[in-house]
Write a protein that holds these residues in place. Sequence first.
Motif, short mmCIF file in Angstrom:
data_model
loop_
_atom_site.label_atom_id
_atom_site.label_comp_id
_atom_site.label_asym_id
_atom_site.label_seq_id
_atom_site.Cartn_x
_atom_site.Cartn_y
_atom_site.Cartn_z
N GLN A 23 -59.41 11.07 -25.46
CA GLN A 23 -59.66 12.34 -24.78
C GLN A 23 -60.15 12.11 -23.36
OE1 GLN A 23 -60.02 15.92 -25.41
NE2 GLN A 23 -58.43 15.56 -26.91
N HIS A 27 -58.68 13.15 -19.63
CA HIS A 27 -59.46 14.00 -18.73
C HIS A 27 -59.59 13.35 -17.35
CE1 HIS A 27 -61.55 15.97 -22.47
NE2 HIS A 27 -60.29 16.35 -22.32
N HIS A 59 -51.67 17.87 -24.53
CA HIS A 59 -53.04 17.47 -24.87
C HIS A 59 -53.76 18.60 -25.64
CE1 HIS A 59 -57.03 15.58 -23.55
NE2 HIS A 59 -57.40 16.79 -23.87
N GLU A 63 -54.91 19.21 -29.65
CA GLU A 63 -56.30 19.55 -29.99
C GLU A 63 -56.33 20.72 -30.97
OE1 GLU A 63 -58.54 18.39 -25.78
OE2 GLU A 63 -58.06 20.46 -26.20
N GLU A 127 -65.57 20.45 -23.46
CA GLU A 127 -65.17 19.48 -24.49
C GLU A 127 -66.06 18.25 -24.45
OE1 GLU A 127 -60.47 20.77 -24.48
OE2 GLU A 127 -60.97 18.65 -24.27
#
Length: 242
Positions: A23, A27, A59, A63, A127
Motif C-alpha cells: 500500500q 501511495h 488500487h 481495497e 488510510e
Amino acid sequence: MHRTIADQTEAELGGRGSVLVRQRRDHVDLDHLLERCAATDGDEQLGVLNRIYRLVFSHAFAEEAVLWPALRRSVPDGEALTLRVEQEHQEINDLVTRLERARPGDPGREALLGEVVDLLRRDVRDEEDLLLPRLQEHLDPAALRRLGRSWELVRRIAPTRPHPVVSRRPPGNVLSALPLSLVDRSRDALDGVGRRWPRPLGGAASATSAALAEVAGAIERLPGMRRGERPATRRGDDAVAG
Ligand SMILES: [Fe+2]
C-alpha cells in the motif's frame, strides 16, 4: 493512539510482501505522479493523469473488494472506518468522471483538478494514519502478507477508470471487476494511440475509446453490479448521465 504506517520500517510492517508495504509503495508512486501532474499541462498532463487513474482506480477497487472486507471482519469499528474511505473513493469517482469530460482550458477544470488532488491526498492520509494501523494491530505478519497477495492479485485485474455507479462493496464490485477491467484497459491503450498518433488513426482510436465508455456505462447498470452498496455511496443514473 494508533501509529501511522508512514514512518515504520518494512520489517515492522510485516516484510516486503505485506499489504501495508505494498500500500505504502503505491501511495509514494501516487505522490510522485501528483507532483508531475502539477508541473505539466496540455497533452503531457493528460498522459500523467491517465497514469494516475490507472494506479488509483485499480488500487482502490482492490481495497474495496479485498482489504476493507478484511478490516470489517477483524476490527470492531471496521464498518464506520471503511465507510469513511469508501465515501472518499465514491467522491473521487464522481469528480474524475466530471474531470474526464472537461478539456484543458475549460472553465472550472483547474478547480476540479485541485479538488481531485486534495481528495487523493486526504484518502492516503486516512488510510496510512487510521485504517491500515488498525489492520496492523489485529493481524499478524503472516496474515498481512497473505492479504498482500490477495490484494495484489485483484489489483492486477481491476478496472482502471472511475465507475461511480457500481457498488463500492462486494458482491457488486467483485462481479463488475472483470468486464469493466477489459473495457478500461482497452480504452487506456486506445487513448494512448489517440494522444501519440496523428489523424486519422489517432482520431479513430479516440472515437473508439469514447464508444467503449458507453459500453462501460451499460455494464455498470447491469443487474447485480450495485449489490452490497451502502446508501451513503449509492449513485443513481444522474451521476453518470451526459
Ligand atoms: Fe491505499
